[in-house]
Scaffold this active site. Structure first.
Site, PDB file in Angstrom:
ATOM      1  N   LYS A 112      26.546 -30.669 -39.237  1.00  0.00           N
ATOM      2  CA  LYS A 112      27.923 -30.991 -39.619  1.00  0.00           C
ATOM      3  C   LYS A 112      28.932 -29.969 -39.102  1.00  0.00           C
ATOM      4  O   LYS A 112      30.110 -30.279 -38.962  1.00  0.00           O
ATOM      5  CB  LYS A 112      28.044 -31.133 -41.141  1.00  0.00           C
ATOM      6  CG  LYS A 112      27.374 -32.398 -41.657  1.00  0.00           C
ATOM      7  CD  LYS A 112      27.916 -32.820 -43.007  1.00  0.00           C
ATOM      8  CE  LYS A 112      27.463 -34.253 -43.312  1.00  0.00           C
ATOM      9  NZ  LYS A 112      28.053 -34.812 -44.508  1.00  0.00           N
ATOM     10  N   LYS A 195      21.519 -40.810 -36.691  1.00  0.00           N
ATOM     11  CA  LYS A 195      21.643 -41.649 -37.878  1.00  0.00           C
ATOM     12  C   LYS A 195      23.049 -42.221 -37.969  1.00  0.00           C
ATOM     13  O   LYS A 195      24.010 -41.603 -37.530  1.00  0.00           O
ATOM     14  CB  LYS A 195      21.281 -40.865 -39.140  1.00  0.00           C
ATOM     15  CG  LYS A 195      22.407 -40.043 -39.745  1.00  0.00           C
ATOM     16  CD  LYS A 195      22.086 -39.631 -41.177  1.00  0.00           C
ATOM     17  CE  LYS A 195      23.334 -39.065 -41.858  1.00  0.00           C
ATOM     18  NZ  LYS A 195      24.021 -40.034 -42.721  1.00  0.00           N
ATOM     19  N   LYS A 198      28.868 -41.936 -42.115  1.00  0.00           N
ATOM     20  CA  LYS A 198      30.271 -42.230 -42.423  1.00  0.00           C
ATOM     21  C   LYS A 198      31.184 -41.351 -41.606  1.00  0.00           C
ATOM     22  O   LYS A 198      32.190 -41.798 -41.078  1.00  0.00           O
ATOM     23  CB  LYS A 198      30.558 -41.955 -43.903  1.00  0.00           C
ATOM     24  CG  LYS A 198      30.028 -42.991 -44.842  1.00  0.00           C
ATOM     25  CD  LYS A 198      30.686 -42.837 -46.207  1.00  0.00           C
ATOM     26  CE  LYS A 198      29.643 -42.685 -47.285  1.00  0.00           C
ATOM     27  NZ  LYS A 198      29.269 -41.290 -47.561  1.00  0.00           N
TER      28      LYS A 198
END
Ligand code: ATP
Ligand code: MG
Length: 332
Positions: A112, A195, A198
């Protein structure tokens, strides 16, 4: 009844098929035999910048979606994380039990923070798996239904539980991850080795549950497929096709091997066209139900208020034990 607990971040206007097939569908199923606590993880959402007005709206949209997919407030406590302060409070205690190097090994932080660099990431993003451990341990659940990407965080949770139990006194149950292998990692339609996410997927890579069904159908039809032409489940050689087969199988209940037979001798275009129809049939009623629920704000806030009350009762009791064992003086 044994408990289950899980959460989802209000980081988009809609949940996506990865969330649904990887986790949320199991939430619905587990209601039958367990006592569930399900929360909307707004504390986690602010580990990256959020617009306050949008965040508030997304929390309500999240609640409406959970109800629309079949979470039953008569059986499950649905609540908003920030309304139960024990999460943040236990989070702090657990942070003091976590090694810096241990937190550093969490691969999701690496993923992230990769885009803008570690220096730009918040400390909250770094410590979020520890808050997640608190979210879970407060409720002493047997199982935590999540996708594969959360497996490492569940291991940290168990380590911290064990450490606390050992250092002080047995307080926490060691929770088991509940991860269904077939749907544990739904891939991005445009980048089938990553993956579906969102916050990280491109709009074309993600099928949102609340998208206009025609837009979702179009995304399925434009999904990246692999070289060759055979429709076969093979995640190494054919990650794109395998992902479509996984979604197809999960939505219809037909085993993947049956789908391979049914599509033998046919092209990728046929698979995508049929899957697009399956997806439209699935999301159309879901979307209508969610929009109806969003129109009934009084009902939504009532569900969330009752959920928070149930969560408080359990979480506050655990936190009292923790504070006492750590050596904090009880307020007189
Ligand atoms: P974000 O990108 O903001 O982290 P997300 O799409 O990863 O969002 P989360 O709210 O972090 O969604 O996760 C909610 C649940 O959905 C978790 O249990 C997570 O493991 C699961 N999940 C998320 N993406 C997938 C996926 N692609 N396949 C299977 N499960 C998934
Ligand atoms: Mg995530």
């Amino acid at each position: 009844r044994p408990r289950v607990l899980s959460g989802i971040q209000p980081t988009a206007d809609s949940f996506h098929f990865g969330n649904y097939l990887g986790a949320l569908r199991q939430w619905v199923d587990l209601q039958e035999d367990y006592q569930p606590f399900f929360f909307i993880a707004d504390l986690h959402a602010i580990t990256v910048e959020q617009d306050p007005k949008v965040l508030r709206e997304r929390c309500l949209r999240a609640a409406a979606q959970l109800l629309a997919m079949g979470i039953d407030p008569a059986r499950s406590a649905i609540f908003i994380q920030s309304q139960v302060p024990a999460h943040a409070q236990l989070g702090w205690v657990l942070q003091c039990l976590t090694g810096f190097g241990e937190a550093r090994r969490m691969t999701q932080f690496k993923d992230k923070s990769a885009k803008n660099g570690e220096g730009a990431a918040s400390v909250g993003l770094f410590t979020y798996p520890v808050l997640q451990a608190a979210d879970i341990l407060l409720y002493r659940p047997h199982f935590v239904p999540v996708g594969e990407d959360q497996r490492q965080h569940l291991e940290l949770t168990r380590d911290l539980a064990q450490r606390f139990n050992h250092r002080y006194k047995k307080t926490f149950r060691l929770p088991e991850p509940y991860i269904l292998k077939a749907t544990a990692k739904i891939a991005d339609l445009q980048d089938p080795t990553s993956k579906m996410s969102k916050s990280a997927s491109s709009p074309a890579g993600i099928v949102e549950m609340l998208d206009d069904p025609r837009a979702s159908a179009k995304k399925i039809r434009s999904a990246v497929t692999d070289s060759g032409s055979e429709i076969r489940f093979d995640t190494e050689e054919k990650p794109g096709v395998s992902n479509l087969l996984t979604i197809y199988s999960a939505l219809t209940g037909s085993p993947v091997t049956e789908l391979e037979e049914a599509f033998a001798g046919r092209g990728y275009g046929d698979l995508k066209k049929e899957l697009a129809e399956v997806v439209v049939d699935f999301v159309t009623p879901f979307r209508e139900r969610t929009l109806e629920l969003l129109d009934d704000q009084a009902y939504l806030s009532d569900v969330l208020r009752r959920g928070a009350e149930q969560a408080h009762a359990v979480a506050d009791a655990t936190l009292r034990d923790v504070y006492q064992r750590v050596g904090f003086v009880a307020a007189g």
